[in-house]
Enzyme design. Structure first.
Site, PDB file in Angstrom:
ATOM      1  N   ASN A  10       0.874  -1.182   0.000  1.00 63.11           N
ATOM      2  CA  ASN A  10       0.000   0.000   0.000  1.00 63.11           C
ATOM      3  C   ASN A  10       0.905   1.223   0.000  1.00 63.11           C
ATOM      4  O   ASN A  10       1.502   1.545   1.021  1.00 63.11           O
ATOM      5  CB  ASN A  10      -0.898  -0.030   1.251  1.00 63.11           C
ATOM      6  CG  ASN A  10      -1.725   1.234   1.385  1.00 63.11           C
ATOM      7  OD1 ASN A  10      -1.821   2.033   0.451  1.00 63.11           O
ATOM      8  ND2 ASN A  10      -2.335   1.419   2.559  1.00 63.11           N
ATOM      9  N   TRP A  11       0.989   1.859  -1.149  1.00 62.88           N
ATOM     10  CA  TRP A  11       1.909   2.993  -1.272  1.00 62.88           C
ATOM     11  C   TRP A  11       1.315   4.300  -0.742  1.00 62.88           C
ATOM     12  O   TRP A  11       1.993   5.330  -0.725  1.00 62.88           O
ATOM     13  CB  TRP A  11       2.332   3.171  -2.734  1.00 62.88           C
ATOM     14  CG  TRP A  11       3.365   2.176  -3.181  1.00 62.88           C
ATOM     15  CD1 TRP A  11       3.985   1.224  -2.411  1.00 62.88           C
ATOM     16  CD2 TRP A  11       3.912   2.054  -4.501  1.00 62.88           C
ATOM     17  NE1 TRP A  11       4.889   0.530  -3.179  1.00 62.88           N
ATOM     18  CE2 TRP A  11       4.866   1.008  -4.468  1.00 62.88           C
ATOM     19  CE3 TRP A  11       3.694   2.715  -5.715  1.00 62.88           C
ATOM     20  CZ2 TRP A  11       5.593   0.621  -5.600  1.00 62.88           C
ATOM     21  CZ3 TRP A  11       4.410   2.332  -6.837  1.00 62.88           C
ATOM     22  CH2 TRP A  11       5.353   1.302  -6.775  1.00 62.88           C
ATOM     23  N   LYS A  12       0.037   4.275  -0.390  1.00 67.04           N
ATOM     24  CA  LYS A  12      -0.610   5.499   0.135  1.00 67.04           C
ATOM     25  C   LYS A  12      -0.340   6.661  -0.825  1.00 67.04           C
ATOM     26  O   LYS A  12      -0.308   6.446  -2.044  1.00 67.04           O
ATOM     27  CB  LYS A  12      -0.120   5.760   1.561  1.00 67.04           C
ATOM     28  CG  LYS A  12      -0.231   4.505   2.432  1.00 67.04           C
ATOM     29  CD  LYS A  12      -0.003   4.728   3.884  1.00 67.04           C
ATOM     30  CE  LYS A  12      -0.156   3.384   4.608  1.00 67.04           C
ATOM     31  NZ  LYS A  12      -0.133   3.515   6.049  1.00 67.04           N
ATOM     32  N   HIS A  95      -9.652   1.074   4.661  1.00 65.71           N
ATOM     33  CA  HIS A  95      -8.383   1.357   5.346  1.00 65.71           C
ATOM     34  C   HIS A  95      -8.630   2.359   6.475  1.00 65.71           C
ATOM     35  O   HIS A  95      -9.427   3.290   6.338  1.00 65.71           O
ATOM     36  CB  HIS A  95      -7.358   1.907   4.354  1.00 65.71           C
ATOM     37  CG  HIS A  95      -5.980   1.936   4.927  1.00 65.71           C
ATOM     38  ND1 HIS A  95      -5.574   2.931   5.783  1.00 65.71           N
ATOM     39  CD2 HIS A  95      -4.944   1.084   4.811  1.00 65.71           C
ATOM     40  CE1 HIS A  95      -4.323   2.672   6.164  1.00 65.71           C
ATOM     41  NE2 HIS A  95      -3.921   1.558   5.584  1.00 65.71           N
ATOM     42  N   GLU A  97      -7.041   4.817   7.472  1.00 70.44           N
ATOM     43  CA  GLU A  97      -6.829   6.233   7.126  1.00 70.44           C
ATOM     44  C   GLU A  97      -8.048   6.808   6.411  1.00 70.44           C
ATOM     45  O   GLU A  97      -8.374   7.979   6.573  1.00 70.44           O
ATOM     46  CB  GLU A  97      -5.546   6.372   6.279  1.00 70.44           C
ATOM     47  CG  GLU A  97      -4.306   6.163   7.140  1.00 70.44           C
ATOM     48  CD  GLU A  97      -3.088   5.613   6.407  1.00 70.44           C
ATOM     49  OE1 GLU A  97      -3.048   5.646   5.161  1.00 70.44           O
ATOM     50  OE2 GLU A  97      -2.165   5.145   7.101  1.00 70.44           O
ATOM     51  N   GLU A 167      -5.510  -4.746  10.429  1.00 66.74           N
ATOM     52  CA  GLU A 167      -4.497  -3.720  10.655  1.00 66.74           C
ATOM     53  C   GLU A 167      -4.825  -2.944  11.926  1.00 66.74           C
ATOM     54  O   GLU A 167      -5.620  -1.996  11.894  1.00 66.74           O
ATOM     55  CB  GLU A 167      -4.477  -2.734   9.474  1.00 66.74           C
ATOM     56  CG  GLU A 167      -4.148  -3.367   8.148  1.00 66.74           C
ATOM     57  CD  GLU A 167      -3.599  -2.342   7.160  1.00 66.74           C
ATOM     58  OE1 GLU A 167      -2.463  -2.524   6.716  1.00 66.74           O
ATOM     59  OE2 GLU A 167      -4.285  -1.364   6.875  1.00 66.74           O
ATOM     60  N   GLY A 173       2.204   2.548  10.644  1.00 71.98           N
ATOM     61  CA  GLY A 173       3.130   3.667  10.468  1.00 71.98           C
ATOM     62  C   GLY A 173       3.790   4.118  11.760  1.00 71.98           C
ATOM     63  O   GLY A 173       4.418   5.167  11.811  1.00 71.98           O
ATOM     64  N   SER A 213       3.159  -1.899  10.310  1.00 72.88           N
ATOM     65  CA  SER A 213       4.609  -1.942  10.517  1.00 72.88           C
ATOM     66  C   SER A 213       5.231  -3.314  10.234  1.00 72.88           C
ATOM     67  O   SER A 213       6.122  -3.747  10.959  1.00 72.88           O
ATOM     68  CB  SER A 213       4.965  -1.455  11.925  1.00 72.88           C
ATOM     69  OG  SER A 213       4.548  -0.104  12.088  1.00 72.88           O
ATOM     70  N   GLY A 234       2.867  -1.050   4.220  1.00 72.82           N
ATOM     71  CA  GLY A 234       2.934   0.364   3.851  1.00 72.82           C
ATOM     72  C   GLY A 234       4.374   0.795   3.670  1.00 72.82           C
ATOM     73  O   GLY A 234       5.013   0.532   2.643  1.00 72.82           O
ATOM     74  N   GLY A 235       4.923   1.433   4.696  1.00 69.25           N
ATOM     75  CA  GLY A 235       6.264   2.015   4.635  1.00 69.25           C
ATOM     76  C   GLY A 235       7.334   1.118   4.021  1.00 69.25           C
ATOM     77  O   GLY A 235       8.096   1.556   3.145  1.00 69.25           O
TER      78      GLY A 235
HETATM   79  P1  PGA Z   1       2.675   0.460   7.569  1.00 69.70           P
HETATM   80  O1  PGA Z   1       1.245   0.651   6.856  1.00 69.70           O
HETATM   81  O2  PGA Z   1       3.254  -0.820   7.060  1.00 69.70           O
HETATM   82  O3  PGA Z   1       3.480   1.664   7.131  1.00 69.70           O
HETATM   83  O4  PGA Z   1       2.426   0.429   9.027  1.00 69.70           O
HETATM   84  C1  PGA Z   1       0.379  -0.431   6.657  1.00 69.70           C
HETATM   85  C2  PGA Z   1      -0.920   0.061   6.042  1.00 69.70           C
HETATM   86  O5  PGA Z   1      -1.385   1.144   6.412  1.00 69.70           O
HETATM   87  O6  PGA Z   1      -1.508  -0.621   5.182  1.00 69.70           O
END
Ligand code: PGA
Length: 250
Positions: A10-12, A95, A97, A167, A173, A213, A234-235
Site C-alpha cells: 500500500n503505497w498510500k 483502510h 486512514e 491492521e 506507520g 509496521s 505500507g512504509g
Molecule cells: P505500515 O502501513 O506498514 O506503514 O504500518 C500499513 C498500512 O497502512 O496498510
C-alpha cells in the site's frame, strides 16, 4: 484448506510517476520466485502505467479506493468502471486512514463493497481497532462489528472475492507491530466470526493478511502463524529491497 498467500503493498500518497517507474524497473529485475500473490496499490495517477509495466509479470496492480456510485457528478472521485478500464480488478476498502481522515463509516464501506462486487472487482477489506479499544479490551468487539456491518449481508459465494486485512490502527506507520501472538489471536477470531455466519468452509478459504509496521525483520515470525496468510505493507513496501525481503519471508 489451501488459502491464497498474499503480499500487498500500500503505497498510500507516495511516489510520483517517475518514482513508481523506477521502483518497477528494479522490482521486476529482482522479483523472487514465490507462491504468494504480489499486489501493489499505487496512487490513481500511476495505475495505468503500473498496470502496463507489470502486465507480463506475476504482479497485480490494485486501487487504494473507489467511489460507491457507478458514475455521476462527484468531482475528484474515481469509479469502479474507470478503474477497470485501466486494468484494475481489485480495490482496498476500509483502510483506517480512509475511516479516520475521510469519515468513511461502516454504512459507506458496505456500499463501496457492494459497488466493487457488482462491478466484478475483488476487495481487500481492512479492519482494525484503535489503541483505546485495545486498552479497554474492546478490540474483538470492534473488529467483529466492522466485519458484520460491512460484509455480513454478502452471499457465501461473494466471499471468493474478499480478502481481509487486519491492521491494528496503533501499529500502522508507528513502528510498533502487533506481536505474532496478538495478530494470530485476532486472525483466528476473524475466521471464527466469518465461520459463525457463513460456515467453516467459507471462512477457511478467506485469506486474512496482517498490516501494521510489517518489516523484513518481523515478517517471518508474523507469517509463520497459522491464520496469517500474508501482509499488507505500507512504509516497507516503498523500497524495492525491503519489499523483496518481506516477500521472501512468506
Ligand atoms: P505500515 O502501513 O506498514 O506503514 O504500518 C500499513 C498500512 O497502512 O496498510
Amino acid at each position: 484448506m489451501l488459502r491464497k498467500k498474499i503480499i500487498a503493498a500500500n503505497w498510500k500518497m507516495y511516489k510520483d510517476l517517475a518514482e513508481a517507474n523506477d521502483f518497477f524497473t528494479f522490482f521486476i529485475e529482482k522479483l523472487p520466485k514465490t507462491k504468494a500473490e504480489i499486489l501493489i496499490a499505487p496512487s490513481f495517477t500511476c495505475l495505468w502505467h503500473a498496470f502496463e509495466t507489470t502486465r507480463d509479470y506475476p504482479i497485480e496492480i490494485v486501487a487504494q479506493n473507489l467511489h460507491q456510485a457507478n458514475q455521476g457528478a462527484y468531482t475528484g472521485e474515481v469509479s469502479a468502471a474507470q478503474l477497470k478500464s485501466v486494468g484494475i480488478q481489485r480495490v482496498l476498502i476500509g483502510h483506517s486512514e480512509r475511516r479516520e481522515y475521510f469519515g468513511e463509516n461502516d454504512a459507506l464501506l458496505k456500499e463501496k463493497v457492494n459497488t466493487a462486487l457488482k462491478n466484478e472487482m475483488n476487495v481487500i477489506f481492512c479492519v482494525g481497532e484503535k489503541l483505546s479499544d485495545r486498552k479497554s479490551g474492546n478490540h474483538f468487539e470492534v473488529v467483529k462489528s466492522q466485519l458484520q456491518n460491512a460484509l455480513f449481508h454478502l452471499n457465501k459465494t461473494d466471499w471468493k472475492h474478499i480478502v481481509i486485512a487486519y491492521e491494528p490502527v496503533w501499529a500502522i506507520g508507528t513502528g510498533e507491530t502487533a506481536t505474532p501472538q496478538q495478530a494470530q489471536e485476532m486472525h483466528q477470531f476473524i475466521r471464527q466470526t466469518i465461520a459463525g455466519t457463513f460456515g467453516s468452509a467459507t471462512a477457511d478459504a478467506v485469506s486474512v493478511i496482517y498490516g501494521g509496521s510489517v518489516k523484513p525483520d518481523n515478517a517471518v515470525s508474523l507469517f509463520s502463524q497459522p491464520d496469517i496468510d500474508g501482509g499488507l505493507v505500507g512504509g516497507a513496501s516503498l523500497e524495492v529491497d525491503s519489499f523483496i525481503e518481506i516477500i521472501k519471508a512468506l
